[in-house]
Design an enzyme around this catalytic site. Structure first.
Site, PDB file in Angstrom:
ATOM      1  N   HIS A  93       0.842  -1.197   0.000  1.00  0.00           N
ATOM      2  CA  HIS A  93       0.000   0.000   0.000  1.00  0.00           C
ATOM      3  C   HIS A  93       0.880   1.250   0.000  1.00  0.00           C
ATOM      4  O   HIS A  93       1.260   1.749   1.070  1.00  0.00           O
ATOM      5  CB  HIS A  93      -0.907   0.004   1.238  1.00  0.00           C
ATOM      6  CG  HIS A  93      -1.823  -1.184   1.323  1.00  0.00           C
ATOM      7  ND1 HIS A  93      -1.375  -2.434   1.665  1.00  0.00           N
ATOM      8  CD2 HIS A  93      -3.165  -1.284   1.111  1.00  0.00           C
ATOM      9  CE1 HIS A  93      -2.398  -3.271   1.661  1.00  0.00           C
ATOM     10  NE2 HIS A  93      -3.487  -2.610   1.325  1.00  0.00           N
ATOM     11  N   HIS A 103      -3.849   3.584  -3.375  1.00  0.00           N
ATOM     12  CA  HIS A 103      -4.037   3.123  -1.998  1.00  0.00           C
ATOM     13  C   HIS A 103      -3.361   1.775  -1.774  1.00  0.00           C
ATOM     14  O   HIS A 103      -2.568   1.624  -0.839  1.00  0.00           O
ATOM     15  CB  HIS A 103      -5.524   3.002  -1.653  1.00  0.00           C
ATOM     16  CG  HIS A 103      -5.767   2.323  -0.329  1.00  0.00           C
ATOM     17  ND1 HIS A 103      -5.691   2.988   0.865  1.00  0.00           N
ATOM     18  CD2 HIS A 103      -6.069   1.026  -0.029  1.00  0.00           C
ATOM     19  CE1 HIS A 103      -5.938   2.136   1.855  1.00  0.00           C
ATOM     20  NE2 HIS A 103      -6.170   0.942   1.334  1.00  0.00           N
ATOM     21  N   GLU A 107     -17.578  -2.720  24.876  1.00  0.00           N
ATOM     22  CA  GLU A 107     -16.857  -3.990  24.974  1.00  0.00           C
ATOM     23  C   GLU A 107     -15.669  -4.081  24.020  1.00  0.00           C
ATOM     24  O   GLU A 107     -14.594  -4.571  24.394  1.00  0.00           O
ATOM     25  CB  GLU A 107     -17.809  -5.166  24.720  1.00  0.00           C
ATOM     26  CG  GLU A 107     -18.844  -5.387  25.808  1.00  0.00           C
ATOM     27  CD  GLU A 107     -20.109  -4.565  25.614  1.00  0.00           C
ATOM     28  OE1 GLU A 107     -21.049  -4.718  26.417  1.00  0.00           O
ATOM     29  OE2 GLU A 107     -20.158  -3.758  24.650  1.00  0.00           O
ATOM     30  N   HIS A 110     -22.685 -14.909  33.455  1.00  0.00           N
ATOM     31  CA  HIS A 110     -23.974 -15.159  32.811  1.00  0.00           C
ATOM     32  C   HIS A 110     -23.774 -16.101  31.626  1.00  0.00           C
ATOM     33  O   HIS A 110     -24.025 -15.764  30.481  1.00  0.00           O
ATOM     34  CB  HIS A 110     -24.633 -13.848  32.372  1.00  0.00           C
ATOM     35  CG  HIS A 110     -25.008 -12.957  33.524  1.00  0.00           C
ATOM     36  ND1 HIS A 110     -24.098 -12.534  34.452  1.00  0.00           N
ATOM     37  CD2 HIS A 110     -26.194 -12.420  33.892  1.00  0.00           C
ATOM     38  CE1 HIS A 110     -24.698 -11.756  35.355  1.00  0.00           C
ATOM     39  NE2 HIS A 110     -25.977 -11.685  35.049  1.00  0.00           N
ATOM     40  N   ASP A 126      -7.798   7.841   7.465  1.00  0.00           N
ATOM     41  CA  ASP A 126      -9.241   8.049   7.348  1.00  0.00           C
ATOM     42  C   ASP A 126     -10.028   6.793   7.717  1.00  0.00           C
ATOM     43  O   ASP A 126     -11.120   6.882   8.279  1.00  0.00           O
ATOM     44  CB  ASP A 126      -9.598   8.466   5.915  1.00  0.00           C
ATOM     45  CG  ASP A 126      -9.053   9.847   5.558  1.00  0.00           C
ATOM     46  OD1 ASP A 126      -9.314  10.788   6.319  1.00  0.00           O
ATOM     47  OD2 ASP A 126      -8.379   9.972   4.523  1.00  0.00           O
ATOM     48  N   HIS A 179     -29.715 -12.408  25.719  1.00  0.00           N
ATOM     49  CA  HIS A 179     -28.690 -12.386  26.757  1.00  0.00           C
ATOM     50  C   HIS A 179     -28.222 -13.786  27.161  1.00  0.00           C
ATOM     51  O   HIS A 179     -27.366 -13.903  28.053  1.00  0.00           O
ATOM     52  CB  HIS A 179     -29.206 -11.641  27.987  1.00  0.00           C
ATOM     53  CG  HIS A 179     -29.251 -10.155  27.815  1.00  0.00           C
ATOM     54  ND1 HIS A 179     -29.944  -9.548  26.797  1.00  0.00           N
ATOM     55  CD2 HIS A 179     -28.671  -9.152  28.527  1.00  0.00           C
ATOM     56  CE1 HIS A 179     -29.805  -8.229  26.890  1.00  0.00           C
ATOM     57  NE2 HIS A 179     -29.030  -7.966  27.917  1.00  0.00           N
TER      58      HIS A 179
END
Length: 657
Positions: A26, A260, A408, A458, A155, A470
């Site tokens: 790149h 790029h 998270e 959990h 970017d 959940h």
């Protein structure tokens, strides 16, 4: 051409040559950002290439890892252990210059990078680690921990959500020793950035509590240097320096997406070099450039390193206990002696493993002063708080409890950065089902062999009323499928204690601890040796082996109850607890045979999750009581039996095998 122009042209030319020779890479950002990184490295970056792991060096993260040839060129010129032959082997088999930077392959790389978005969060973790250790160990006359963390991003990083999750935390925590150079070239792989992005990054970062500076010309090294120096003067805000650059500068296709991720080729590469005034053979470095880097990076770094090392020796003499404590932490020598805690976990006591984990976390914190614990806004549920440890904040950088908020992905990315920095062992938890959010960061933990700890509670349909959104079904199998991770699902307090010891003492991989919300009885009497082998016989057959039941976590208790009823019916069954498939797989063939003899094919597995991965242990002719569908919303004592996790169903399933 002055010296700076010659050095920058050399960096650009090496980048062109590496990518052309590999026919892969790149060039766009390499050519656009060469002036910015030259300015940073030769003027401000505190490094000593001969001591590349110097603890008090500045950290540098190439967030846009696809621009790796830019970093490799700078590392070679600076005097790191990276030869010209290494540059010529860019992106080749077993070379030290892989396509994206990797910490265990290339000298001088502070973070493996490439997945866009994670670079800035890792740097934020490094900056947090610097603040904690500086506040804890520096004394009035000794700044033993005192460095900056720098990032080069593009970017693409600005469009990844995890970047903003973490940047928000950085502003909130006033991490003034973090400086981000943003190569704003207004182009992405698919075309101009305005195809997909039009927000005002400056205003957004200012709203998050950052100092934002702008450089209008990416080739103006004086303006870039001025901005970096201004960033270093700002003590209470992280700094974002937005540098307008031209992607693929010097190429006939500069300013477009065509440069790029595709090599320039010989003709365009040659013309680009000539536009810089650089008319030399491929992979040529003028001696003046080596001298420039030696004077401004290597020699400057040696002076700074020697000064720090002299100060460190004086620190050792005056504060030997602090010195030894810090050195042990830097080396990752963490231990956990839990023998005195066993009396707190009497046989038969019923307690959720998340609650047991909380007690163990606090015991670990007392034994290891640089152990930190955190959570993604679930401390009261995941039980991760170090009592009296304080909250890590801009008012208290020695706080040992990290509050990541509902972020998270950023949480685990930041944990990676904290661990890369060294000197801190970090654990942070959440609900197992939300491991989906941070999986990409955990993959980087595995790739970099970072011993972060994830206590995840959990763990099953026993979550109950919260329902299928959940209740984790496939997440446990997902984590077990990853490379270089150890996943432990303890059955009770005894296994839980050993699991935490394994986690805290592991140096080369992440550990996930899978915890229950519902109570389980202390029934295994497991030793550290039992758990460290991944699976063991928790309840042996009485006289002759009629079958094997294998279970993990809370289902071990169910398996033992079923075994007892089967014995009354004349079936002598062995129960195997399997807290960790990964650890069991590492054992000798002899040990595995002793636990799961090949001749006994009557095997039943029990786990409240999908059965993916279990047939390796139960065999194609074995049976599995598992959950291969989504859960449902109802109290746990309704959901669990309706999904077949009862003594009666286990017994009947075994008898019908």
């Amino acid at each position: 051409m002055n010296q700076a122009e010659l050095s920058i042209a050399t960096i650009r030319s090496l980048g062109i040559d590496m990518i052309n020779k590999a026919n892969s890479g790149h060039p766009g950002m390499v050519l656009g950002s060469a002036p910015a990184l030259y300015t940073l490295f030769t003027n401000e970056l505190k490094i000593f290439p001969k001591e590349s792991q110097w603890f008090n060096r500045d950290r540098f993260v190439l967030a846009s890892g696809h621009a790796s040839s830019l970093l490799y060129s700078l590392l070679h010129l600076s005097g790191f252990d990276l030869t010209m032959d290494d540059l010529k082997a860019f992106r080749q088999w077993k070379s030290r210059t892989p396509g994206h930077p990797e910490i265990d392959i290339t000298d001088g790389v502070d973070a493996s990078s490439g997945p866009l978005g994670q670079g800035i969060p890792m740097a934020i973790g490094m900056a947090m680690a610097e603040r904690f250790l500086a506040e804890k160990y520096n004394q009035e006359e000794f700044d033993i921990v005192d460095h900056y963390t720098y990032v080069l991003c593009g970017d693409g990083d600005m469009q990844e959500g995890v970047t903003y999750e973490a940047s928000s935390i950085a502003g909130h925590l006033s991490l003034g020793k973090l400086i981000v150079l943003y190569d704003s070239n207004h182009v992405t792989l698919d075309g101009p950035i305005d195809y997909s992005f039009s927000e005002n990054v400056k205003k957004r970062y200012e709203a998050m509590g950052w100092q934002v500076l702008c450089v209008d010309d990416g080739n103006d090294i004086q303006a870039i240097l001025k901005a970096i120096k201004k960033g270093k003067k700002e003590k209470f805000k992280p700094t974002m320096i937005i540098i307008d650059t031209i992607i693929g500068y010097g190429s006939k296709n500069q300013g477009t997406s065509q440069v790029h991720g595709s090599p320039l080729g010989c003709e365009d590469g040659k013309n680009a070099k000539l536009s810089y005034g650089f008319d030399y053979d491929d992979f040529f470095v003028p001696k003046e450039v080596y001298q420039d880097f030696k004077k401004n990076i290597y020699d400057r770094g040696r002076r700074l390193y020697n000064k720090w090392n002299k100060s460190l020796k004086a620190y050792e003499e005056k504060y030997p206990d602090l010195y030894n404590e810090l050195q042990q932490a830097i080396q990752g020598n963490y231990t956990f002696d839990y023998e005195d805690l066993v009396n707190d976990f009497p046989y038969g006591l019923s307690e959720a493993t998340r609650n047991t984990s909380e007690k163990l976390i606090n015991a670990i914190a007392k034994q290891n002063s640089t152990f930190l614990s955190g959570t993604a806004d679930l401390a009261s549920s995941t039980k991760t708080v170090i009592k009296d440890g304080g909250r890590f904040s801009c008012e208290n950088y020695t706080g040992r409890n990290l509050y990541f908020g509902i972020r998270e992905f950023a949480m685990v990315s930041i944990m990676n950065g904290i661990t890369l920095h060294k000197g801190i062992k970090v654990a942070a938890g959440g609900f197992l089902v939300f491991s989906d959010y941070f999986k990409a960061a955990l993959r980087m933990s595995c790739l970099m062999k970072l011993p972060i700890i994830l206590p995840l509670s959990h763990d099953s349909i026993a979550v109950g009323e919260d329902g299928p959104t959940h209740q984790p079904i496939e997440q446990l199998a997902m984590m077990r499928s990853m490379v270089d991770i150890q996943v432990l699902r303890p059955a009770d307090a005894y296994e839980m204690s050993a699991a935490w010891k394994i986690a805290i003492e592991t140096k080369d991989k992440p550990t996930a601890l899978i915890l229950t919300r519902q109570n389980v009885s202390n029934i295994t009497k497991a030793t550290f040796e039992d758990v460290s082998k991944g699976a063991y016989i928790v309840s042996p057959e009485k006289e002759h082996l009629d079958g094997i039941i294998i279970a993990s976590g809370s289902e071990v208790e169910l398996a033992i109850k079923a075994k007892n009823e089967l014995l009354e019916k004349g079936h002598d069954v062995r129960v195997v607890s399997m807290p960790s498939m990964e650890l069991f797989n590492q054992q000798s063939d002899e040990y595995k045979e002793s636990v799961l003899p090949h001749s006994m094919r009557k095997r039943l597995g029990i786990e409240m999750g999908i059965d993916f991965g279990w047939h390796k242990y139960i065999g194609l002719d074995g049976k599995m009581i598992s959950v291969n569908q989504f859960g449902t919303s109802a109290p746990a004592n309704i959901v669990i039996p309706n999904y077949g996790f009862t003594v009666e169903n286990v017994v009947n399933t075994f008898l019908n095998m």
